[in-house]
Design a protein around this motif. Structure first.
Motif, short mmCIF file in Angstrom:
data_model
loop_
_atom_site.label_atom_id
_atom_site.label_comp_id
_atom_site.label_asym_id
_atom_site.label_seq_id
_atom_site.Cartn_x
_atom_site.Cartn_y
_atom_site.Cartn_z
N LEU A 70 0.80 -1.36 -0.06
CA LEU A 70 0.00 0.02 0.03
C LEU A 70 0.91 1.33 -0.28
CD1 LEU A 70 -2.45 -1.24 2.69
CD2 LEU A 70 -3.16 -0.85 0.15
N LEU A 71 1.91 1.18 0.71
CA LEU A 71 2.90 2.13 0.89
C LEU A 71 3.93 2.38 -0.51
CD1 LEU A 71 4.11 2.06 4.69
CD2 LEU A 71 2.39 3.67 3.57
N VAL A 72 3.94 1.23 -1.00
CA VAL A 72 5.01 1.25 -1.98
C VAL A 72 4.33 1.89 -3.40
CG1 VAL A 72 6.11 -0.30 -3.70
CG2 VAL A 72 6.17 -0.65 -1.37
N GLU A 73 2.85 1.60 -3.42
CA GLU A 73 2.31 2.11 -4.43
C GLU A 73 2.59 4.07 -4.64
OE1 GLU A 73 -2.04 2.26 -4.08
OE2 GLU A 73 -1.93 -0.06 -3.83
N GLN A 74 2.91 4.59 -3.64
CA GLN A 74 3.17 5.93 -3.39
C GLN A 74 4.43 6.13 -3.95
OE1 GLN A 74 1.93 8.47 0.01
NE2 GLN A 74 0.78 6.43 0.78
N LEU A 75 5.53 5.04 -3.76
CA LEU A 75 6.95 5.35 -3.98
C LEU A 75 7.13 5.01 -5.31
CD1 LEU A 75 8.15 4.08 -0.55
CD2 LEU A 75 8.11 6.38 -1.36
N GLU A 122 12.21 21.39 6.29
CA GLU A 122 12.12 21.47 7.79
C GLU A 122 11.85 20.09 8.07
OE1 GLU A 122 14.31 23.66 8.93
OE2 GLU A 122 14.57 24.22 7.06
N SER A 123 10.86 19.35 7.78
CA SER A 123 10.39 18.26 8.25
C SER A 123 11.34 17.07 8.34
CB SER A 123 9.14 17.69 7.66
OG SER A 123 8.24 18.55 6.89
N TYR A 124 12.42 17.03 7.53
CA TYR A 124 13.22 16.20 7.01
C TYR A 124 14.61 16.68 7.82
CZ TYR A 124 10.38 13.62 3.83
OH TYR A 124 9.49 12.70 3.16
N ARG A 125 14.71 17.85 8.02
CA ARG A 125 16.03 18.20 8.47
C ARG A 125 16.69 17.46 9.94
NH1 ARG A 125 19.06 22.56 7.11
NH2 ARG A 125 17.47 23.46 6.31
N PRO A 126 15.64 17.09 10.90
CA PRO A 126 16.20 16.27 12.01
C PRO A 126 16.67 14.92 11.70
CG PRO A 126 13.96 17.27 12.58
CD PRO A 126 14.24 17.80 11.24
N LEU A 127 15.98 14.29 10.79
CA LEU A 127 16.40 13.12 10.30
C LEU A 127 17.85 13.10 9.73
CD1 LEU A 127 15.83 10.01 9.82
CD2 LEU A 127 14.60 10.71 7.89
N TRP A 128 17.98 14.02 8.67
CA TRP A 128 19.00 14.14 7.91
C TRP A 128 20.28 14.64 8.86
CZ3 TRP A 128 21.34 13.51 3.65
CH2 TRP A 128 22.22 14.30 3.05
N ARG A 129 20.05 15.63 9.91
CA ARG A 129 21.00 15.91 10.82
C ARG A 129 21.48 14.55 11.70
NH1 ARG A 129 22.92 20.31 13.35
NH2 ARG A 129 23.46 20.08 15.48
N GLN A 130 20.74 13.88 12.08
CA GLN A 130 20.75 12.64 12.76
C GLN A 130 21.67 11.54 12.03
OE1 GLN A 130 17.38 10.11 13.55
NE2 GLN A 130 18.06 9.50 15.58
N SER A 131 21.39 11.62 10.58
CA SER A 131 21.96 10.68 9.79
C SER A 131 23.32 11.08 9.54
CB SER A 131 21.14 10.46 8.39
OG SER A 131 20.19 10.00 8.67
N LEU A 132 23.73 12.50 9.34
CA LEU A 132 24.96 12.80 9.08
C LEU A 132 25.81 12.72 10.36
CD1 LEU A 132 24.35 16.60 7.76
CD2 LEU A 132 25.34 14.46 6.43
N GLY A 179 14.25 4.67 4.97
CA GLY A 179 13.05 3.99 5.11
C GLY A 179 12.14 5.04 6.00
N ARG A 180 12.89 5.69 6.96
CA ARG A 180 12.16 6.75 7.65
C ARG A 180 11.52 7.87 6.68
NH1 ARG A 180 12.40 5.57 13.08
NH2 ARG A 180 14.46 4.73 13.71
N ALA A 181 12.71 8.31 6.11
CA ALA A 181 12.17 9.26 4.95
C ALA A 181 11.14 8.99 4.14
CB ALA A 181 13.57 9.61 4.16
N GLY A 182 10.93 7.58 3.76
CA GLY A 182 9.95 7.18 2.97
C GLY A 182 8.78 7.19 3.72
N LEU A 183 8.73 6.86 5.22
CA LEU A 183 7.51 6.78 5.75
C LEU A 183 7.00 8.18 6.00
CD1 LEU A 183 8.18 3.93 8.41
CD2 LEU A 183 6.21 3.94 6.78
N LEU A 184 8.08 8.84 6.07
CA LEU A 184 7.75 10.58 6.27
C LEU A 184 6.96 11.12 4.84
CD1 LEU A 184 7.97 12.35 8.45
CD2 LEU A 184 10.05 13.05 7.88
N HIS A 185 7.39 10.46 3.76
CA HIS A 185 6.76 10.91 2.63
C HIS A 185 5.37 10.36 2.40
CE1 HIS A 185 6.71 11.23 -1.80
NE2 HIS A 185 6.29 10.07 -1.73
#
Lengths: 724, 192
Positions: free
Chosen positions: A22-27, A114-124, A152-158
């Motif tokens: 169901l989620l992959v449909e969007q991706l 901005e929604s993704y920045r915390p995840l990006w910062r954590q990944s960096l 995958g987190r970015a994917g769920l956020l998407h």
């Protein structure tokens, strides 16, 4: 947000990786990654990444090239004219981070940087640590894999832009276990689907979907095992401060994890100290222009043209054959087939009025999932999936009404919206095992004789059958990985239960063995005090008595923590219990802290819960004392009760200073206390959690520094047939 | 004769009765300092603590029967010799109690039948049998029906306490304890 001997948090149900569809449909329609970037990712792992590889990456996208030059300008303080010069002037990981953001994150993000920045910062942060500790592994591959492992987190956020963060916040934690409970899937499985869609190298794919696997469950023969362990190490280190890592329990884990990746634990504080400087340097990359500028056209799907340009059947066949690769995903295969049929039929049959606008569909059966793709334009919900019956034998006819076939395959009527009320015919396809593997749906006016499309049909049968088998194998692999993780959770749960049972036995023994000598110490001190005449001497003796009592009380608490009383569940009137507890708290003798006032707000329909009344009373009393200490008895404390999906939720809210993330993470750990030494033993919350879990409930905390604390308890609601 | 079993302080009349002397003799001995005691504040009434009276009687070889027979008989049962010794010290010094001891459940039964105590202070966890078995055995004996049982233990499991009370114990006090509280409770149980 763990988890504890009384079968506490319900373990997640059987993971249904099929929910992912169901989620992959969007991706499915995300643009593929440019070939130079994929080549660079592979070359990193081989340790042969060259300047030319990166130069090709910059040439593939003017936005990346411009960003790289601007970054180099910042570094050397003067204008840079060429990509080569820019690459030479900036550290390698800047270029890699820039490419990952542009081609992986930006298509997911849209305008929500901005929604993704915390995840990006954590990944960096994690990527920088992994790069430093890479050892014999190529440092650039450690950096890249670490930067991409949480995609995958970015994917769920998407997929769930508004809900994902809120869902995790309400669960009070973020982990695959919580995601599995809430969404019936997790970011690991979704990340893997994304990685397969983008055809990321296998070392990155492995890191994406196996980084939560227990280290002992990672296959030793897997080339990326060490890299996965390195990522696990980086995640652990980056989520703690140097001071936290110095605590005994974390120190042991750090040593164990560091040993597994060949890092000296003594080097970790220096790495963490360097991290802010490196991170600020990487944050010089301006993400906004990289996100806003459109992707270059060549990165679009190769088969798009087939849907719009009529071509001869051999042309359609050639294009379909060319688009099929071992790594092509099932939605892509179905879509390619649907487009090939659409373009073929546009030539072979003269469409009736309006029939030319109607898309063709190809569907495939993979396990219990039926996945259908349309030949229609991109973005028009061209991939959809349903739960379907398994082991269906294909009809013998070449062509029969589509609704007849779909009704046999899919139990509910949800497939009807696919056909939009238009009459379709279905060409069923059989797999190599004789079962139905899929089919082609053609608008009835455009159906053609079998002979006309025989070669295309054979190719479609083969492509769908082999790809569906592979998709099914993937499902099984995903479910197997999730099962391994669940097994590890159960093992951890059993180990904790065993440890607590041992602590219980030890505490019971200690209570007896300690209390006898303490009785003698205390008793003798009391008798001596009677004989002493000097007030100071008497005070000293009284101090001995007091300390002996404290030590004895500690043994008692330890015992009741490790061997809690079995709950005696009954139907409890929540308003009555809360009011009584609050009154008792208000009337209790000092020195226990008291709240200035407590506001109780109980929704009318959540009056009765099923639990042990005494245990719930003790828990609420403990929370009120904590709230009073937090608010220093100066502000009102609130108790709210409302319904939450068949359960009753009680919240104790204070306006105190709140907790920082480190304190929040440790709040339920026995003997942890943020209060000054000598004030409380740190068993209150952990005991409260155990009591709530023993009553079949859940308990968690929401808090932020400076924003107060809310402790939330969820208890089973009493059923109408439950008696008092 | 009046009941002096639980008294810790005596009037001169009571002391005279216990010693078999005239009240005037007791007053003379008090005033000359041979018999220690104190005067009630804001009055001239004389009062004599039990231990001072006992000392006086021993010094003048006055038979102790009148005072001794009034004492509460306590049997202390505990496997820890230091705890037994502490009880003996505390209760003997108090003067109101006659104390015997036992270190096992078996010895406790034998001593209870021999000594016929008013109260037994019983440790729950004994080397041979648990306190609840001792309680049950005692409650089954007709001769010991009146004996009180005060359980003292470091084990704090509430269900175990309930079992003990059901088995016939009169009360439970957790170790470590306040000695005065235990002494008061002994007196209350025996009087009650």
């Amino acid at each position: 947000m763990a988890d504890c001997t009384q079968m506490p948090q319900p373990l997640p149900g059987v993971p249904t990786s099929r929910q992912l569809d169901l989620l992959v449909e969007q991706l499915a329609m995300l643009p593929p990654l440019p070939a130079p970037f994929l080549r660079a990712l592979n070359r990193c792992w081989e340790g042969e990444l060259s300047l030319e590889d990166l130069q090709l990456c910059l040439e593939a996208d003017p936005a990346v090239s411009a960003a790289m030059r601007s970054l180099a300008n910042e570094f050397i303080g003067q204008s840079v004219d060429s990509d080569v010069q820019a690459l030479a002037q900036t550290p390698l990981h800047h270029c890699l981070a820039l490419l990952v953001w542009r081609w992986v994150y930006a298509p997911l993000i849209g305008s929500r940087v901005e929604s993704y920045r915390p995840l990006w910062r954590q990944s960096l942060r994690q990527a920088l640590l992994a790069e430093q500790a890479a050892g014999e592994l190529p440092a650039c591959s450690a950096f890249l894999a670490s930067l991409l492992h949480d995609v995958g987190r970015a994917g769920l956020l998407h997929c769930l832009p508004k809900a994902y963060d809120r869902l995790l916040r309400s669960a009070g934690a973020s982990s695959p276990q919580v995601e599995m409970q809430l969404l019936a899937t997790d970011h690991l499985l979704l990340g893997r689907r994304l990685a397969m869609h983008w055809q990321l190298p296998s070392y990155i794919q492995d890191c994406i979907w196996l980084h939560h696997q227990p280290p002992e469950a990672l296959p030793q023969e897997l080339a990326s095992t060490r890299l996965i362990k390195l990522i696990q190490w980086a995640r652990f280190v980056s989520s703690h401060s140097v001071a936290e890592l110095a605590q005994v329990r974390l120190q042991a884990k750090l040593e164990q994890m560091s040993q597994a990746v060949g890092v000296a634990p003594q080097a970790v504080p220096a790495m963490l100290a360097d991290l802010p400087i490196q991170l600020s340097s990487l944050e010089m990359i301006d993400l906004a222009p990289l996100t806003d500028r459109p992707m270059p056209r060549p990165a679009r799907k190769g088969n798009d043209a087939l849907a719009t340009t009529p071509a001869a059947q051999p042309g359609a066949l050639t294009a379909l054959t060319a688009s099929l690769r071992p790594e092509t995903s099932l939605p892509e295969v179905c879509r390619g087939i649907a487009q090939a049929f659409a373009s073929t039929l546009a030539i072979e049959s003269a469409p009736a009025d309006g029939a030319g606008d109607q898309p063709c569909f190809a569907f495939a059966l993979a396990g219990s999932t039926c996945l259908a793709a349309s030949s229609g334009p991109v973005g028009s919900r061209c991939v959809r999936s349903w739960q379907c019956r398994t082991h269906v034998r294909p009809p013998e006819q070449y062509l029969l009404p589509a609704d007849e076939v779909l009704a046999r395959l899919i139990q509910d009527q949800s497939w009807k919206e696919l056909l939009s009320g238009i009459e379709y015919d279905c060409i069923p396809l059989a797999g190599s095992d004789g079962r139905m593997s899929g089919g082609i749906l053609l608008p009835r006016q455009r159906s053609v004789p079998r002979e006309t499309i025989a070669p295309l049909l054979d190719l479609a049968r083969f492509a769908i059958s082999s790809c569906a088998d592979r998709a099914e194998a993937d499902h099984l692999a995903e479910e197997s990985a999730a099962a391994t993780r669940r097994l590890a959770q159960v093992q951890q749960f059993l180990a904790e239960a065993q440890a607590l049972a041992s602590v219980g036995e030890m505490a019971a023994g200690a209570a007896h063995e300690m209390n006898n000598p303490l009785t003698v110490i205390s008793g003798r001190a009391q008798l001596l005090a009677r004989r002493l005449t000097e007030p100071k001497d008497r005070q000293d003796m009284e101090l001995i008595v007091r300390k002996a009592d404290e030590l004895s009380e500690l043994a008692t608490q330890l015992l009741s923590f490790a061997q809690p009383q079995d709950p005696k569940p009954q139907v409890v009137s929540l308003p009555e219990l809360l009011t009584q507890t609050v009154q008792e708290a208000a009337n209790q003798a000092q020195p226990k802290p008291r709240c200035q006032s407590v506001d109780i707000d109980i929704q009318p329909d959540c009056g009765r819960v099923r639990c042990d009344a005494q245990q719930l009373h003790d828990v609420v009393q403990e929370l009120l004392v904590n709230a009073a200490i937090a608010s220093k008895g100066r502000a009102a404390v609130q108790i709210r009760a409302d319904n939450a999906d068949g359960a009753v939720r009680v919240q104790v809210i204070d306006n105190g200073p709140g907790m920082n993330s480190a304190t929040l993470a440790m709040a339920f750990v026995p003997f942890f206390s943020s209060r000054p030494a000598g004030r409380g033993r740190g068993l209150g919350l952990s005991q409260a959690l155990r009591k709530i879990q023993a009553n079949g409930g859940r308990m968690w905390i929401e808090s932020q520094s400076g924003a107060g604390t809310t402790v939330i308890i969820e208890l089973p609601k009493a059923e109408p047939e439950d008696r008092q | 004769m009046s009941d002096h079993r639980h008294k810790t302080v005596f009037t001169t009349g009571e002391a005279a009765e216990i010693c078999g002397l005239s009240q005037q003799t007791i007053i003379r001995c008090f005033d000359s300092g041979q018999l220690s005691g104190f005067r009630v504040p804001a009055s001239r009434f004389r009062r004599i603590p039990r231990d001072k009276l006992l000392k006086f009687m021993k010094e003048h070889r006055i038979p102790l029967d009148a005072l001794e027979s009034d004492r509460v008989k306590v049997l202390v049962v505990d496997d820890d010799p230091d705890i037994i010794e502490m009880f003996v010290d505390a209760l003997t010094k108090d003067g109101r109690f006659e104390v015997r001891t036992a270190r096992t459940g078996f010895d406790a039964g034998v001593e209870a039948n021999r000594f016929r105590p008013d109260i037994m202070i019983l440790d729950y966890m004994l080397p041979d049998i648990n306190g609840n078995v001792v309680c049950k055995t005692i409650r089954e004996s007709e001769e010991l029906q009146q004996m009180r049982i005060l359980i003292i233990s470091g084990v704090i499991n509430k269900s175990e306490i309930d079992t003990l009370l059901q088995a016939g114990a009169d009360d439970f006090i957790k170790k470590p304890f306040n000695i005065s509280t235990v002494v008061d409770r002994i007196v209350e149980l025996v009087q009650g």
